[in-house]
Design a protein around this motif. Structure first.
Motif, PDB file in Angstrom:
ATOM      1  N   MET B   1       0.860  -1.198   0.000  1.00  0.00           N
ATOM      2  CA  MET B   1       0.000   0.000   0.000  1.00  0.00           C
ATOM      3  C   MET B   1       0.886   1.234   0.000  1.00  0.00           C
ATOM      4  O   MET B   1       1.691   1.420   0.917  1.00  0.00           O
ATOM      5  CB  MET B   1      -0.851  -0.033   1.285  1.00  0.00           C
ATOM      6  N   CYS B 141       5.508   3.746   1.836  1.00  0.00           N
ATOM      7  CA  CYS B 141       4.984   2.415   1.544  1.00  0.00           C
ATOM      8  C   CYS B 141       4.866   1.653   2.852  1.00  0.00           C
ATOM      9  O   CYS B 141       5.847   1.512   3.580  1.00  0.00           O
ATOM     10  CB  CYS B 141       5.919   1.702   0.574  1.00  0.00           C
ATOM     11  N   TYR B 149      -0.788  -4.834   9.268  1.00  0.00           N
ATOM     12  CA  TYR B 149      -1.414  -4.559   7.979  1.00  0.00           C
ATOM     13  C   TYR B 149      -2.776  -5.218   7.858  1.00  0.00           C
ATOM     14  O   TYR B 149      -2.931  -6.395   8.163  1.00  0.00           O
ATOM     15  CB  TYR B 149      -0.495  -5.068   6.864  1.00  0.00           C
ATOM     16  N   ALA B 151      -5.976  -4.651   4.716  1.00  0.00           N
ATOM     17  CA  ALA B 151      -6.162  -3.856   3.499  1.00  0.00           C
ATOM     18  C   ALA B 151      -6.986  -2.590   3.721  1.00  0.00           C
ATOM     19  O   ALA B 151      -6.559  -1.492   3.363  1.00  0.00           O
ATOM     20  CB  ALA B 151      -6.791  -4.721   2.419  1.00  0.00           C
ATOM     21  N   SER B 152      -8.160  -2.691   4.341  1.00  0.00           N
ATOM     22  CA  SER B 152      -9.015  -1.505   4.436  1.00  0.00           C
ATOM     23  C   SER B 152      -8.531  -0.572   5.538  1.00  0.00           C
ATOM     24  O   SER B 152      -8.513   0.650   5.372  1.00  0.00           O
ATOM     25  CB  SER B 152     -10.455  -1.921   4.669  1.00  0.00           C
ATOM     26  N   THR B 154      -5.462  -0.109   6.687  1.00  0.00           N
ATOM     27  CA  THR B 154      -4.245   0.597   6.316  1.00  0.00           C
ATOM     28  C   THR B 154      -4.539   1.716   5.332  1.00  0.00           C
ATOM     29  O   THR B 154      -3.975   2.799   5.406  1.00  0.00           O
ATOM     30  CB  THR B 154      -3.241  -0.398   5.718  1.00  0.00           C
ATOM     31  N   ARG B 155      -5.479   1.426   4.412  1.00  0.00           N
ATOM     32  CA  ARG B 155      -5.848   2.471   3.448  1.00  0.00           C
ATOM     33  C   ARG B 155      -6.419   3.680   4.186  1.00  0.00           C
ATOM     34  O   ARG B 155      -6.000   4.827   3.938  1.00  0.00           O
ATOM     35  CB  ARG B 155      -6.873   1.915   2.461  1.00  0.00           C
ATOM     36  N   VAL B 166      -3.753   7.146  -2.447  1.00  0.00           N
ATOM     37  CA  VAL B 166      -3.274   5.913  -1.824  1.00  0.00           C
ATOM     38  C   VAL B 166      -3.569   4.781  -2.799  1.00  0.00           C
ATOM     39  O   VAL B 166      -4.669   4.680  -3.325  1.00  0.00           O
ATOM     40  CB  VAL B 166      -3.986   5.648  -0.479  1.00  0.00           C
ATOM     41  N   GLU B 168      -3.058   0.530  -3.737  1.00  0.00           N
ATOM     42  CA  GLU B 168      -2.632  -0.791  -3.301  1.00  0.00           C
ATOM     43  C   GLU B 168      -1.851  -1.447  -4.428  1.00  0.00           C
ATOM     44  O   GLU B 168      -2.283  -1.441  -5.582  1.00  0.00           O
ATOM     45  CB  GLU B 168      -3.850  -1.646  -2.939  1.00  0.00           C
TER      46      GLU B 168
END
Lengths: 474, 171
Positions: B1, B141, B149, B151-152, B154-155, B166, B168
């Protein structure tokens, strides 16, 4: 001195320091990349480039012809004989190596002294070093008589069980010059890696992206990489500094270790190094002035650079003048008949014109005029001056080599020296070779280090204050 | 990410914040050396200097012993009765080789420690990386290998730091 003769509202002057600006205002990261990379990445090459390249290439063929004939006939086609056993080959060798020294001085010594203005000129100054060393290295190689056996210079095992003689300064030269060439190329390449990354990412054709990608080794700008990169650059600079001082010192040992009057002096090492830097900066100016005009780089290579280079030339020129003065003084003070005669003969003998030529070109003209800031920033003046100094430095080598040798101890063995057309062809040919190589560099590689310029921009300053919209940290 | 920032200051602040929040598998990508960013992600020791020192000493010992061996054992030359082990004359080539080996170790050591050449890297797949990281943009990064970590999360975390975007990256 001369801050008075420039009006304070001059936009080239930084009001804070009263000096010329290192970079013209108004550059951003993006415009720096565009300015430097697009010189190389454009698909069209200007006619001027082709014209110059054909001239350089044509002149370079002289060296090919002359060297071919030399290999067929032997060094007898040159004017070297008794008593002048060292002629144009060593003169040109010392001259070219000296020119190279300014590149290393700019890239290494000025980096250690944190002289940021050097960033704009260090890449092409270092390219100049490498090409000058290429031209220089040619001369001893072809002077050995049987160049196909030149590898005997290195300590390699062979069937005859013969090894080199390590007590000779000529062998020291082999190590000094080969190390110098290697380290210069490595330092130059390391500096180019990140810029190759930029070129790869900006290249418009697949082929260019592929080539620059290979050369960049896959550089991606990670800060971990950058930290190691910076350490390596600093260490290379720290190593190149004693190296560059040692190279011309070792070359001066070739002379100083001999017992010939006019060679056997302890002033040679410092005076050779200062002379090298003097002629090298002159060559940087010879290249930089047309280059920045032609590619419109006045914003990156500014009057500050010209001014500072003029000052460096003034300083090294004064050291050289001290060297000349000391030689004359020691010729008298040593009370040695031979030394005294050598100096008298050098000044007023049949080749006295070359001595006065050297005094005029290296001392009389530059050291009286370079004091004035207005002239130091006058490009026509500086260009002419750089050519004069380079001529003068060539005559210095000529005077040291020829006028010390042609009339030594025994009048019955006196002789003279008159270069042949093959000598001149080889000499001018290397100038063509240098021009051609430099033009190729300008066309295919970024001639100003982009990442180092970006570091100097005002937008690169890290500010502590947070943007109001950001709630970072939780 | 990866998150793209407009200025080096924004990047350093974001990197510092992420490091303070316990991120370790992270890196910053910048078009020129930003020492503060390296400090922020806790990287300040590199082994290039040590390698250079080792290389230099190796060059020194190699050349000096080669000269000694050649001049005293392999091919002794008697010139005017001078000693064969004339060490002051050996200093110059030994000095040059110290610099040669040290310089080569510095350059190649740097390249090797950086894991280069590696002509492919997943980050090159990010749409904005190749146009920015070597030109005028600054990237942070956060890697999927970090235990923090997801996915959602961290975004959202990166977006709270005020980046341009941002993205991925397929790993």
């Amino acid at each position: 001195m001369a801050t008075k003769d420039i009006k304070p509202e001059d936009p080239r002057i930084d009001p804070k320091t009263g000096e010329f600006r290192v970079l013209a205002p108004g550059f951003t990261f993006k415009t720096v990349t565009a300015k430097i990379a697009d010189i190389v990445l454009t698909p069209t090459t200007s006619l001027g480039w082709f014209a110059l390249f054909s001239v350089g290439g044509a002149v370079a063929t002289l060296v090919i012809v002359a060297v071919t004939w030399l290999f067929l006939k032997g060094t007898g086609i040159w004017a070297v004989s008794q008593p002048v056993g060292w002629g144009f080959a060593i003169i040109n060798f010392v001259w070219w190596i000296g020119i190279g020294h300014a590149g290393t001085l700019i890239s290494a010594i000025l980096l250690l002294f944190k002289q940021q203005w050097r960033n704009s000129i260090n890449r092409f100054a270092e390219a100049m070093t490498i090409f000058a060393v290429v031209c220089a290295g040619l001369f001893p190689l072809i002077h050995v008589g049987r160049p196909w056996l030149a590898y005997w210079l290195f300590p390699l095992p062979n069937t005859m069980n013969v090894w080199p003689q390590f007590r000779s300064p000529l062998l020291w030269d082999v190590f000094a010059v080969s190390t110098y060439a290697t380290i210069s190329i490595v330092f130059w390449y390391v500096g180019l890696i990140p810029d190759f990354g930029t070129m790869r990412d900006r290249a418009k054709t697949k082929f260019a992206a592929y080539i620059y990608g290979l050369l960049s080794l896959g550089w991606r700008g990670s800060v971990r990489h950058w930290v190691r990169y910076e350490t390596a650059s600093l260490l290379l600079a720290g190593l190149a500094t004693p190296l560059v001082l040692s190279v011309h010192t070792v070359i001066s040992f070739d002379f100083a270790v001999a017992v010939i009057p006019g060679w056997h002096t302890t002033i040679f090492p410092p005076y050779f190094v200062a002379g090298a830097v003097y002629s090298g900066f002159a060559m940087v100016l010879t290249l930089a002035i047309p280059l920045r005009k032609f590619y419109k780089l006045e914003g990156l290579v500014t009057d500050r650079h010209m001014d500072n280079m003029g000052k460096v030339m003034l300083t090294t020129g004064l050291i050289v003048a001290y060297g000349y003065g000391m030689e004359v003084f020691m010729a008298w003070y040593s009370a040695s008949h031979w030394e005294f005669f050598m100096m008298w003969n050098r000044m007023f003998g049949p080749m006295g014109w070359s001595y006065w030529m050297l005094i005029a070109c290296n001392i009389a003209i530059p050291l009286t005029t370079l004091w004035v800031r207005k002239w130091r920033t006058n490009m026509t003046f500086m260009f002419v001056m750089s050519l004069i100094v380079n001529t003068g430095m060539w005559f210095e080598r000529f005077v040291i080599v020829v006028t010390s040798l042609y009339r030594d101890f025994l009048p019955s063995s006196w002789g003279t020296y008159r270069a042949t057309k093959w000598d001149y062809m080889t000499y001018f040919g290397t100038m063509g070779l240098f021009t051609a190589l430099f033009l190729l560099f300008v066309r295919f590689l970024p001639m100003i280090p982009m990442n180092e310029i970006k570091m100097m921009l005002p937008s690169a300053k890290i500010t502590a204050k947070a943007k109001p919209a950001v709630g970072a940290g939780d | 990410m990866i998150a793209e920032f407009e200025t080096p200051s924004d990047l350093v602040r974001a990197a510092q914040a992420a490091y303070n929040d316990g991120w370790r598998r992270m890196d910053c990508y910048t078009p020129y050396p930003v020492e503060e960013a390296a400090e922020a992600i806790g990287f300040h020791k590199d082994r290039v200097s040590l390698l250079t020192l080792t290389g230099g000493l190796m060059g020194l010992c190699a050349m000096f012993s080669l000269e000694t061996w050649i001049s005293t054992l392999a091919y002794p030359l008697n010139i005017g009765g001078r000693p064969t082990y004339s060490w002051p004359a050996f200093i110059v080539p030994a000095y040059e080789w110290t610099i040669l080996f040290a310089g080569l170790s510095a350059a190649f050591g740097m390249i090797a420690l950086n894991g280069l050449p590696s002509l492919y890297h997943p980050l090159f797949n990010a749409p904005n990386f190749r146009t920015g990281a070597t030109d005028d943009k600054f990237f942070l990064c956060l890697e999927a290998l970090d235990p923090k970590y997801d996915a959602s999360g961290t975004r959202a975390y990166l977006e709270s730091m005020g980046p341009n975007s941002v993205v991925e990256v397929e790993y």
